[in-house]
Design an enzyme around this catalytic site. Structure first.
Site, PDB file in Angstrom:
ATOM      1  N   ARG A 123      -9.336   9.382  17.733  1.00 30.98           N
ATOM      2  CA  ARG A 123      -8.824   8.001  17.758  1.00 30.98           C
ATOM      3  C   ARG A 123      -7.778   7.728  16.685  1.00 30.98           C
ATOM      4  NH1 ARG A 123     -14.241   7.457  18.691  1.00 30.98           N
ATOM      5  NH2 ARG A 123     -14.750   6.929  20.834  1.00 30.98           N
ATOM      6  N   LYS A 145       6.029   3.990  18.748  1.00 34.00           N
ATOM      7  CA  LYS A 145       5.728   4.100  20.177  1.00 34.00           C
ATOM      8  C   LYS A 145       5.635   5.573  20.523  1.00 34.00           C
ATOM      9  CE  LYS A 145       8.148   1.716  23.246  1.00 34.00           C
ATOM     10  NZ  LYS A 145       9.270   0.886  23.766  1.00 34.00           N
ATOM     11  N   GLU A 187      22.824   4.759  21.086  1.00 32.31           N
ATOM     12  CA  GLU A 187      21.781   3.900  20.495  1.00 32.31           C
ATOM     13  C   GLU A 187      22.247   3.325  19.161  1.00 32.31           C
ATOM     14  OE1 GLU A 187      19.101   2.861  21.953  1.00 32.31           O
ATOM     15  OE2 GLU A 187      18.562   4.357  23.465  1.00 32.31           O
ATOM     16  N   LYS A 229      16.378  -0.850  13.486  1.00 36.29           N
ATOM     17  CA  LYS A 229      15.116  -0.595  14.203  1.00 36.29           C
ATOM     18  C   LYS A 229      13.929  -0.919  13.298  1.00 36.29           C
ATOM     19  CE  LYS A 229      12.507   1.804  17.462  1.00 36.29           C
ATOM     20  NZ  LYS A 229      12.313   2.804  18.458  1.00 36.29           N
ATOM     21  N   GLU A 239       5.890  -4.994  20.585  1.00 40.00           N
ATOM     22  CA  GLU A 239       6.865  -5.313  21.610  1.00 40.00           C
ATOM     23  C   GLU A 239       6.538  -6.599  22.358  1.00 40.00           C
ATOM     24  OE1 GLU A 239       7.500  -2.220  24.590  1.00 40.00           O
ATOM     25  OE2 GLU A 239       9.540  -2.130  23.856  1.00 40.00           O
ATOM     26  N   ARG A 243      11.042  -7.360  19.605  1.00 41.21           N
ATOM     27  CA  ARG A 243      11.317  -5.932  19.821  1.00 41.21           C
ATOM     28  C   ARG A 243      12.087  -5.685  21.121  1.00 41.21           C
ATOM     29  NH1 ARG A 243       7.420  -0.992  17.978  1.00 41.21           N
ATOM     30  NH2 ARG A 243       8.588   0.642  18.939  1.00 41.21           N
ATOM     31  N   ASN A 247      15.867  -3.118  23.627  1.00 43.31           N
ATOM     32  CA  ASN A 247      16.083  -2.653  25.002  1.00 43.31           C
ATOM     33  C   ASN A 247      17.422  -3.116  25.561  1.00 43.31           C
ATOM     34  OD1 ASN A 247      13.685  -1.232  25.291  1.00 43.31           O
ATOM     35  ND2 ASN A 247      12.543  -3.077  25.802  1.00 43.31           N
ATOM     36  N   HIS A 250      19.091  -1.422  28.466  1.00 40.86           N
ATOM     37  CA  HIS A 250      18.139  -0.437  28.991  1.00 40.86           C
ATOM     38  C   HIS A 250      17.662  -0.726  30.414  1.00 40.86           C
ATOM     39  CE1 HIS A 250      18.273   1.227  25.036  1.00 40.86           C
ATOM     40  NE2 HIS A 250      17.289   2.062  25.244  1.00 40.86           N
ATOM     41  N   HIS A 254      17.730   2.407  32.650  1.00 36.91           N
ATOM     42  CA  HIS A 254      16.543   3.034  33.255  1.00 36.91           C
ATOM     43  C   HIS A 254      16.728   3.183  34.762  1.00 36.91           C
ATOM     44  CE1 HIS A 254      13.903   1.684  29.634  1.00 36.91           C
ATOM     45  NE2 HIS A 254      14.369   2.912  29.464  1.00 36.91           N
ATOM     46  N   HIS A 266      19.769  10.040  28.290  1.00 37.20           N
ATOM     47  CA  HIS A 266      19.369   8.642  28.094  1.00 37.20           C
ATOM     48  C   HIS A 266      20.505   7.824  27.449  1.00 37.20           C
ATOM     49  CE1 HIS A 266      16.772   5.263  27.245  1.00 37.20           C
ATOM     50  NE2 HIS A 266      17.022   5.366  25.949  1.00 37.20           N
TER      51      HIS A 266
HETATM   52  N1  LIG Z   1       9.116   6.367  21.421  1.00 40.54           N
HETATM   53  C1  LIG Z   1      10.252   5.718  21.489  1.00 40.54           C
HETATM   54  O1  LIG Z   1      10.383   4.606  20.973  1.00 40.54           O
HETATM   55  C2  LIG Z   1      11.399   6.369  22.197  1.00 40.54           C
HETATM   56  C3  LIG Z   1      12.690   5.791  22.104  1.00 40.54           C
HETATM   57  C4  LIG Z   1      13.745   6.442  22.726  1.00 40.54           C
HETATM   58  C5  LIG Z   1      13.545   7.627  23.415  1.00 40.54           C
HETATM   59  N2  LIG Z   1      12.292   8.150  23.490  1.00 40.54           N
HETATM   60  C6  LIG Z   1      12.058   9.408  24.204  1.00 40.54           C
HETATM   61  O2  LIG Z   1      12.854  10.423  23.617  1.00 40.54           O
HETATM   62  C7  LIG Z   1      13.070  11.443  24.580  1.00 40.54           C
HETATM   63  C8  LIG Z   1      14.500  11.932  24.495  1.00 40.54           C
HETATM   64  O3  LIG Z   1      14.703  12.483  23.222  1.00 40.54           O
HETATM   65  P1  LIG Z   1      15.970  13.428  22.911  1.00 40.54           P
HETATM   66  O4  LIG Z   1      17.190  12.840  23.473  1.00 40.54           O
HETATM   67  O5  LIG Z   1      15.890  13.724  21.461  1.00 40.54           O
HETATM   68  O6  LIG Z   1      15.709  14.708  23.815  1.00 40.54           O
HETATM   69  P2  LIG Z   1      14.889  16.090  23.625  1.00 40.54           P
HETATM   70  O7  LIG Z   1      13.710  15.924  22.772  1.00 40.54           O
HETATM   71  O8  LIG Z   1      14.673  16.588  25.010  1.00 40.54           O
HETATM   72  O9  LIG Z   1      15.932  17.020  22.890  1.00 40.54           O
HETATM   73  C9  LIG Z   1      17.105  17.376  23.578  1.00 40.54           C
HETATM   74  C10 LIG Z   1      17.338  18.905  23.507  1.00 40.54           C
HETATM   75  O10 LIG Z   1      17.826  19.236  22.216  1.00 40.54           O
HETATM   76  C11 LIG Z   1      17.092  20.316  21.671  1.00 40.54           C
HETATM   77  N3  LIG Z   1      17.143  20.154  20.222  1.00 40.54           N
HETATM   78  C12 LIG Z   1      16.454  19.266  19.484  1.00 40.54           C
HETATM   79  N4  LIG Z   1      16.867  19.295  18.217  1.00 40.54           N
HETATM   80  C13 LIG Z   1      17.825  20.240  18.148  1.00 40.54           C
HETATM   81  C14 LIG Z   1      18.639  20.747  17.114  1.00 40.54           C
HETATM   82  N5  LIG Z   1      18.582  20.241  15.888  1.00 40.54           N
HETATM   83  N6  LIG Z   1      19.521  21.726  17.402  1.00 40.54           N
HETATM   84  C15 LIG Z   1      19.625  22.217  18.666  1.00 40.54           C
HETATM   85  N7  LIG Z   1      18.899  21.774  19.689  1.00 40.54           N
HETATM   86  C16 LIG Z   1      18.011  20.804  19.436  1.00 40.54           C
HETATM   87  C17 LIG Z   1      15.741  20.201  22.282  1.00 40.54           C
HETATM   88  O11 LIG Z   1      15.052  21.427  22.206  1.00 40.54           O
HETATM   89  C18 LIG Z   1      16.101  19.747  23.707  1.00 40.54           C
HETATM   90  O12 LIG Z   1      16.430  20.845  24.497  1.00 40.54           O
HETATM   91  C19 LIG Z   1      12.699  10.865  25.934  1.00 40.54           C
HETATM   92  O13 LIG Z   1      11.505  11.449  26.394  1.00 40.54           O
HETATM   93  C20 LIG Z   1      12.476   9.383  25.645  1.00 40.54           C
HETATM   94  O14 LIG Z   1      11.512   8.799  26.485  1.00 40.54           O
HETATM   95  C21 LIG Z   1      11.233   7.549  22.884  1.00 40.54           C
END
Ligand SMILES: NC(=O)c1ccc[n+]([C@@H]2O[C@H](COP(=O)([O-])OP(=O)(O)OC[C@H]3O[C@@H](n4cnc5c(N)ncnc54)[C@H](O)[C@@H]3O)[C@@H](O)[C@H]2O)c1
Length: 363
Positions: A123, A145, A187, A229, A239, A243, A247, A250, A254, A266
């Protein structure tokens, strides 16, 4: 590059986000954020970051904790119930207790997964996030999140679980593909439009420099976006209202991601989404044409998309109606009344919704 200083950005009274260069070269940066009684640490990372994970593990072990390295599938395929269950299994077999911890090392997919596993193990155990993409630094890793995907959709299962700390070492971005860096900048620009116009000024003064990992502006851009943020989530962890401004752009984004079966980055979708909602705000009397044009100019200058194909309206509208921000049949949008003046738009008419689409369509 070596570290010259660390910028510490508090997220309310809960935790801090550290931003700087060369932060991971100092082993204490991450170990200091772990709980004092920690004896076991699970480092969750994708295969491309194995070297970095190994160095981090070495540092944590030198500080006296036993490290378990968990390589997870890359990108979105990490965010599944099966991968989470595998990690729970590893935690169980290694005897992780409440005082132990998880480190998420990777992009937003890994920080979402690691945060979710930490939120649910016993938990809730501590998680330290070490984001390695720009998107994860300014968005995913900050705010608490966490979540995974199911067959029915993205991020449908998750928990609010603030991290014990976040370490944003800009040097790790050196290996990030340029397209991922650019997508992350969407972003950052979003934070400029909703809250901090200096971000827009910095980009406009030299967009090419802003888009370079070793540029003179990236650190300030990251710090400013993280501050936006941090301030918003500190005021509204779950949210409920404020918050929602994060978005911005977004709802349409989306919808594009769904229609494109998640083949779009994204940040690219968010860029078009911001232009869409700026056009919608103009059509509904919220925003001047000049600010709409500023959206296009800033995003364009960074190489981000500002248009989308013109033959997908029915599918986009259906996807927007399923958006979490919708209430009943009414679509809701975060719009701007001006730069850094976010507001809400409830139930815009069908004609305005479609006219805004026409304004971002390539035809
Ligand atoms: N929790 C939240 O508030 C929140 C907000 C926005 C996005 N997200 C989530 O984030 C995700 C997208 O994240 P992302 O865009 O970072 O994508 P990702 O985690 O898929 O990374 C993109 C690619 O880059 C590679 N990579 C990462 N760091 C690297 C580095 N330093 N050098 C070379 N390659 C590297 C990864 O292995 C991957 O192939 C989505 O699942 C989305 O839902 C969450």
């Amino acid at each position: 590059m070596t570290t010259t200083s660390t910028t510490v950005i508090p997220v309310g009274d809960d935790y801090e986000v550290l931003v700087g260069r060369g932060l991971l070269a100092d082993p204490a940066t991450v170990t200091r954020l772990l709980p004092t009684a920690v004896t076991r640490v699970l480092v969750v990372h994708p295969a491309p970051l194995s070297d970095l994970a190994g160095r981090l593990a070495h540092a944590v072990e030198a500080a006296g904790a036993r490290v378990h390295l968990a390589t997870v599938p890359d990108a979105e395929s990490a965010k599944t119930a099966a991968v989470a269950a595998d990690l729970w299994g590893q935690l169980g077999r290694a005897g992780f207790t409440r005082s132990d911890a998880v480190i998420g090392l990777g992009g937003g997919t890994v920080t979402d997964l690691a945060g979710f596993v930490a939120a649910t193990w016993l938990r809730g155990v501590a998680v330290v996030q070490v984001p390695t993409t720009l998107l994860a630094m300014v968005d995913a890793a900050v705010g608490g999140k966490t979540g995974i995907n199911t067959l029915e959709g993205k991020n449908l299962v998750g928990a609010f679980h603030p991290p014990a700390g976040v370490v944003c070492d800009l040097d790790v971005l050196a290996t990030l593909p340029a397209a991922d860096l650019t997508a992350g900048l969407a972003e950052v620009v979003k934070c400029g439009f909703i809250a901090d116009p200096v971000i827009l000024d910095l980009v406009e003064a030299d967009p090419a420099d802003a888009a370079r990992v070793d540029g003179s502006r990236l650190r300030e851009l990251v710090e400013r976006a993280v501050r936006v943020k941090a301030q918003v989530v500190a005021a509204d962890l779950r949210e409920s209202s404020l918050r929602e401004i994060l978005n911005y752009g977004h709802t349409f984004a989306h919808a594009v991601e769904q229609v494109e079966s998640y083949s779009w980055r994204h940040g690219d979708a968010v860029a078009v989404g911001m232009v869409y909602v700026a056009e919608l705000a103009r059509l509904t009397g919220h925003l001047d044409q000049a600010v709409v044009a500023r959206h296009r100019a800033v995003l364009d200058s960074l190489g981000l998309p500002t248009t989308y194909r013109g033959d997908r309206w029915e599918a986009l509208l259906a996807a927007m109606r399923r958006d979490k921000k919708s209430r009943g049949d009414l679509l809701r949008f975060v719009v701007l009344d001006g730069v850094a003046r976010p507001s809400r738009l409830e139930g815009p008419g069908a004609a305005d919704l479609e006219a805004a689409y026409a304004a971002v369509s390539t035809g």
